[in-house]
Scaffold this motif. Structure first.
Motif, mmCIF file in Angstrom:
data_model
loop_
_atom_site.group_PDB
_atom_site.id
_atom_site.type_symbol
_atom_site.label_atom_id
_atom_site.label_comp_id
_atom_site.label_asym_id
_atom_site.label_seq_id
_atom_site.Cartn_x
_atom_site.Cartn_y
_atom_site.Cartn_z
ATOM 1 N N ILE A 87 -2.553 -1.019 2.767
ATOM 2 C CA ILE A 87 -3.025 -0.463 1.494
ATOM 3 C C ILE A 87 -4.304 -1.194 1.087
ATOM 4 O O ILE A 87 -4.406 -2.410 1.243
ATOM 5 C CB ILE A 87 -1.969 -0.638 0.377
ATOM 6 C CG1 ILE A 87 -0.627 -0.034 0.788
ATOM 7 C CG2 ILE A 87 -2.447 -0.016 -0.932
ATOM 8 C CD1 ILE A 87 0.506 -0.339 -0.177
ATOM 9 N N THR A 88 -5.276 -0.447 0.571
ATOM 10 C CA THR A 88 -6.452 -1.056 -0.044
ATOM 11 C C THR A 88 -6.567 -0.539 -1.469
ATOM 12 O O THR A 88 -6.124 0.564 -1.784
ATOM 13 C CB THR A 88 -7.743 -0.730 0.725
ATOM 14 O OG1 THR A 88 -7.884 0.700 0.839
ATOM 15 C CG2 THR A 88 -7.716 -1.338 2.121
ATOM 16 N N ALA A 89 -7.167 -1.349 -2.338
ATOM 17 C CA ALA A 89 -7.308 -0.972 -3.746
ATOM 18 C C ALA A 89 -8.293 -1.925 -4.410
ATOM 19 O O ALA A 89 -8.837 -2.833 -3.761
ATOM 20 C CB ALA A 89 -5.946 -1.017 -4.446
ATOM 21 N N TYR A 90 -8.520 -1.687 -5.701
ATOM 22 C CA TYR A 90 -9.302 -2.607 -6.521
ATOM 23 C C TYR A 90 -8.446 -3.028 -7.708
ATOM 24 O O TYR A 90 -7.763 -2.197 -8.327
ATOM 25 C CB TYR A 90 -10.593 -1.949 -7.011
ATOM 26 C CG TYR A 90 -11.632 -1.795 -5.920
ATOM 27 C CD1 TYR A 90 -12.563 -2.802 -5.681
ATOM 28 C CD2 TYR A 90 -11.658 -0.664 -5.124
ATOM 29 C CE1 TYR A 90 -13.501 -2.674 -4.661
ATOM 30 C CE2 TYR A 90 -12.592 -0.526 -4.110
ATOM 31 C CZ TYR A 90 -13.507 -1.540 -3.881
ATOM 32 O OH TYR A 90 -14.431 -1.410 -2.876
ATOM 33 N N ALA A 119 2.329 0.966 -3.231
ATOM 34 C CA ALA A 119 1.138 1.598 -3.814
ATOM 35 C C ALA A 119 1.404 2.007 -5.256
ATOM 36 O O ALA A 119 0.537 1.860 -6.134
ATOM 37 C CB ALA A 119 0.726 2.808 -2.980
ATOM 38 N N GLY A 120 2.614 2.506 -5.529
ATOM 39 C CA GLY A 120 2.981 2.872 -6.894
ATOM 40 C C GLY A 120 2.990 1.671 -7.827
ATOM 41 O O GLY A 120 2.566 1.771 -8.991
ATOM 42 N N LEU A 121 3.452 0.514 -7.307
ATOM 43 C CA LEU A 121 3.443 -0.705 -8.122
ATOM 44 C C LEU A 121 2.011 -1.140 -8.446
ATOM 45 O O LEU A 121 1.725 -1.621 -9.543
ATOM 46 C CB LEU A 121 4.183 -1.823 -7.389
ATOM 47 C CG LEU A 121 5.692 -1.634 -7.167
ATOM 48 C CD1 LEU A 121 6.268 -2.806 -6.394
ATOM 49 C CD2 LEU A 121 6.420 -1.464 -8.492
ATOM 50 N N LEU A 122 1.097 -0.959 -7.481
ATOM 51 C CA LEU A 122 -0.300 -1.307 -7.720
ATOM 52 C C LEU A 122 -0.904 -0.421 -8.803
ATOM 53 O O LEU A 122 -1.615 -0.900 -9.696
ATOM 54 C CB LEU A 122 -1.104 -1.186 -6.421
ATOM 55 C CG LEU A 122 -0.751 -2.180 -5.302
ATOM 56 C CD1 LEU A 122 -1.492 -1.820 -4.021
ATOM 57 C CD2 LEU A 122 -1.076 -3.606 -5.716
ATOM 58 N N ARG A 123 -0.620 0.878 -8.742
ATOM 59 C CA ARG A 123 -1.128 1.801 -9.763
ATOM 60 C C ARG A 123 -0.534 1.464 -11.125
ATOM 61 O O ARG A 123 -1.226 1.533 -12.152
ATOM 62 C CB ARG A 123 -0.806 3.242 -9.371
ATOM 63 C CG ARG A 123 -1.499 3.705 -8.091
ATOM 64 C CD ARG A 123 -1.275 5.183 -7.842
ATOM 65 N NE ARG A 123 -1.874 5.604 -6.569
ATOM 66 C CZ ARG A 123 -1.179 5.749 -5.440
ATOM 67 N NH1 ARG A 123 0.137 5.514 -5.437
ATOM 68 N NH2 ARG A 123 -1.793 6.103 -4.331
ATOM 69 N N ARG A 124 0.755 1.070 -11.129
ATOM 70 C CA ARG A 124 1.412 0.682 -12.375
ATOM 71 C C ARG A 124 0.702 -0.489 -13.040
ATOM 72 O O ARG A 124 0.600 -0.571 -14.271
ATOM 73 C CB ARG A 124 2.866 0.302 -12.080
ATOM 74 C CG ARG A 124 3.686 -0.110 -13.307
ATOM 75 C CD ARG A 124 4.882 -0.943 -12.904
ATOM 76 N NE ARG A 124 4.479 -2.238 -12.323
ATOM 77 C CZ ARG A 124 5.344 -3.113 -11.817
ATOM 78 N NH1 ARG A 124 6.640 -2.829 -11.779
ATOM 79 N NH2 ARG A 124 4.911 -4.257 -11.317
ATOM 80 N N ASP A 125 0.185 -1.400 -12.198
ATOM 81 C CA ASP A 125 -0.477 -2.599 -12.709
ATOM 82 C C ASP A 125 -1.989 -2.417 -12.823
ATOM 83 O O ASP A 125 -2.755 -3.379 -12.715
ATOM 84 C CB ASP A 125 -0.153 -3.803 -11.816
ATOM 85 C CG ASP A 125 1.320 -4.182 -11.900
ATOM 86 O OD1 ASP A 125 1.963 -3.855 -12.913
ATOM 87 O OD2 ASP A 125 1.822 -4.799 -10.944
ATOM 88 N N ASP A 126 -2.416 -1.156 -12.991
ATOM 89 C CA ASP A 126 -3.807 -0.798 -13.314
ATOM 90 C C ASP A 126 -4.788 -1.011 -12.174
ATOM 91 O O ASP A 126 -5.996 -1.161 -12.410
ATOM 92 C CB ASP A 126 -4.286 -1.578 -14.556
ATOM 93 C CG ASP A 126 -3.457 -1.252 -15.800
ATOM 94 O OD1 ASP A 126 -3.055 -0.079 -15.939
ATOM 95 O OD2 ASP A 126 -3.215 -2.178 -16.608
ATOM 96 N N CYS A 127 -4.298 -1.037 -10.919
ATOM 97 C CA CYS A 127 -5.223 -1.050 -9.785
ATOM 98 C C CYS A 127 -5.819 0.345 -9.623
ATOM 99 O O CYS A 127 -5.173 1.358 -9.916
ATOM 100 C CB CYS A 127 -4.514 -1.461 -8.510
ATOM 101 S SG CYS A 127 -4.060 -3.208 -8.468
#
Length: 318
Positions: free
Chosen positions: A270-273, A246-254
């Motif tokens: 995990i879900t995201a945009y 999840a931290g990697l996703l936030r790092r990549d602007d998700c």
């Protein structure tokens, strides 16, 4: 990578697997008639846990292919002789056909496993075949660069490994079929040939298991020198691993990154945009360093994208 759908749709692909009959006993013990060679239609149905009519219907649709892999229908004097020599010594009840009997070889039964859709046993056999094929294909071919011999597989080691692979394929594709053909035409030596063939098949199965285990050990050894990020992830439990992803996703602007890991998540840990607005669903697998991803797991994951109405589905494994 070869998948289950391709295997069931392509006769040429199925033909490439027909000598991997050890897959049958790895999933469930296949009972044979006293001659150690054949099974009846009823025994095929019992192995796959389906009605005998299902096997008969499959036979009518794929008769030519099954006959090319050893299916025989005997009648008349040949049937009477077979009943006298083989079925008379069968300890259990056996069918009493009026005019004919279908005889199936092990490779014919394996052929059925690659065709039969509505059988859990058949699906497990296909998964075993695909996992074995994936293990063989996943190994990269090492090519020596001039003057570089310190970190690559030695020539002697490669020759030894290739010799083992060639010998295993020779047993499955040449020796076993040759013995089967001799058994069908032999008389007094039939029992000895059956015993010999079983010994050869046992050696083939051991070589296959040995090769799979050796490759897994080699992959584990290749990972040992890794330190830092991979070592840290190997030390995580599954919850920590999901939070890390999840931290990697936030790092990549998700955006809208949510962790749902646990029972009932239906494959969406995990879900995201994504940064461009696409809906993303992620499944995380925190496996041990020696654990590989099996084809069956990927097949189960395929439906995740549709199930969660996602634009992007990602499978993340250590």
């Amino acid at each position: 990578m070869i998948n289950e759908v391709a295997l069931m749709e392509s006769q040429a692909l199925r033909q490439s697997f027909t000598e991997r009959t050890e897959a049958l006993d790895r999933v469930k013990v296949l009972s044979l008639l006293p001659n150690g060679l054949h099974v009846t239609t009823a025994m095929v149905a019992a192995y796959f846990e389906v009605a005998e009519t299902v096997i008969n219907n499959l036979l009518s649709r794929h008769r030519e292919e099954l006959e090319s892999n050893g299916l025989r229908v005997i009648r008349g004097n040949e049937l009477q002789k077979f009943k006298k020599l083989t079925l008379s010594s069968y300890p259990e009840s056996y069918p009493q056909p009026r005019s004919s009997m279908a005889l199936w070889l092990r490779r014919t039964v394996l052929n059925v496993a690659m065709l039969l859709r509505d059988s859990d046993v058949a699906r497990r056999v296909r998964t075993y075949l695909l996992d074995l094929e994936h293990t063989f294909r996943a190994q990269p071919t090492v090519v020596d660069a001039p003057g570089h011999d310190s970190d690559v597989e030695s020539l002697d080691a490669r020759i030894t490994r290739l010799s083992e692979e060639s010998f295993t394929r020779l047993l499955g594709s040449t020796v076993v079929p040759m013995l089967s053909a001799l058994i069908e035409t032999s008389g007094e030596q039939q029992r000895e040939l059956v015993s010999l063939r079983e010994n050869v098949q046992q050696i083939e199965r051991r070589l296959v298991r040995h090769d799979v285990q050796l490759r897994r050990l080699q992959r584990a050894q290749e990972r040992r020198p890794l330190v830092g990020v991979m070592a840290a992830m190997d030390a995580m439990n599954w919850r920590e691993f999901e939070q890390h992803i999840a931290g990697l996703l936030r790092r990549d602007d998700c955006t809208d990154v949510e962790v749902h890991g646990g029972s009932g998540d239906r494959g969406a840990d995990i879900t995201a945009y994504t940064a461009d607005g696409r809906r993303l669903v992620v499944q995380c697998k925190n496996f041990a360093p020696y654990r590989s991803v099996w084809s069956g797991e990927m097949q189960k994951f395929v439906g995740t994208k549709t199930l969660h109405r996602a634009d992007v589905a990602v499978y993340v494994a250590t």
